[in-house]
Design a protein around this motif. Structure first.
Motif, PDB file in Angstrom:
ATOM      1  N   VAL A  72      47.114  23.138  55.509  1.00 63.54           N
ATOM      2  CA  VAL A  72      48.561  22.830  55.802  1.00 63.54           C
ATOM      3  C   VAL A  72      49.097  23.045  54.264  1.00 63.54           C
ATOM      4  CG1 VAL A  72      49.646  20.958  54.391  1.00 63.54           C
ATOM      5  CG2 VAL A  72      47.589  20.650  56.777  1.00 63.54           C
ATOM      6  N   VAL A  95      50.232  14.131  60.563  1.00 57.98           N
ATOM      7  CA  VAL A  95      50.568  14.697  59.423  1.00 57.98           C
ATOM      8  C   VAL A  95      52.747  15.241  59.836  1.00 57.98           C
ATOM      9  CG1 VAL A  95      50.905  16.965  57.721  1.00 57.98           C
ATOM     10  CG2 VAL A  95      48.575  16.630  58.980  1.00 57.98           C
ATOM     11  N   THR A 109      47.259  13.456  52.803  1.00 57.89           N
ATOM     12  CA  THR A 109      47.169  13.912  54.266  1.00 57.89           C
ATOM     13  C   THR A 109      45.895  14.424  54.272  1.00 57.89           C
ATOM     14  OG1 THR A 109      48.743  15.907  54.158  1.00 57.89           O
ATOM     15  CG2 THR A 109      46.873  16.742  55.119  1.00 57.89           C
TER      16      THR A 109
END
Length: 112
Positions: free
Chosen positions: A86, A64, A107
């Motif tokens: 996240v 990421v 993602t």
């Protein structure tokens, strides 16, 4: 797979408008597992990704991070044993931009 994952983030200026409620509602189906929340008065997208151990969580965090660097758009990342949280939002505008939904979709793609 979300069509957003195939899109590219655009450079965001400090005077760029935040997404309206209607725009967020339109984009939400493309990021169905992401929670919409407010932190310190700023809207964000958040998702917690689960893993079997810390090593897998750390490897995902790195992927990421690489994605964020390539797009020049950076999330908040919390790496713990067996999970990574996240958060995507656009710092310059203090809220959500289309870029955040694009990065959420990217993602998700990295997680698959």
């Amino acid at each position: 797979m979300s069509d957003l994952a195939n899109q590219t983030c655009e450079a965001c200026r400090a005077d760029a408008p935040r997404l309206s409620d209607a725009e967020i509602a339109e984009l939400r189906p493309e990021a169905p597992e992401w929670e919409l929340l407010e932190v310190d008065g700023e809207r964000r997208l958040r998702r917690v990704f689960k893993f079997k151990n810390f090593a897998q969580a750390l490897a995902f965090t790195q992927r990421v991070g690489d994605l964020a660097e390539a797009a020049d758009h950076h999330p908040a990342l919390l790496t713990e044993w067996g999970k990574v949280t996240v958060d995507w939002w656009t710092h310059k505008i203090g809220g959500l931009h289309r870029n955040d939904f694009i990065m959420a979709a990217k993602t998700d793609q990295v997680y698959q």
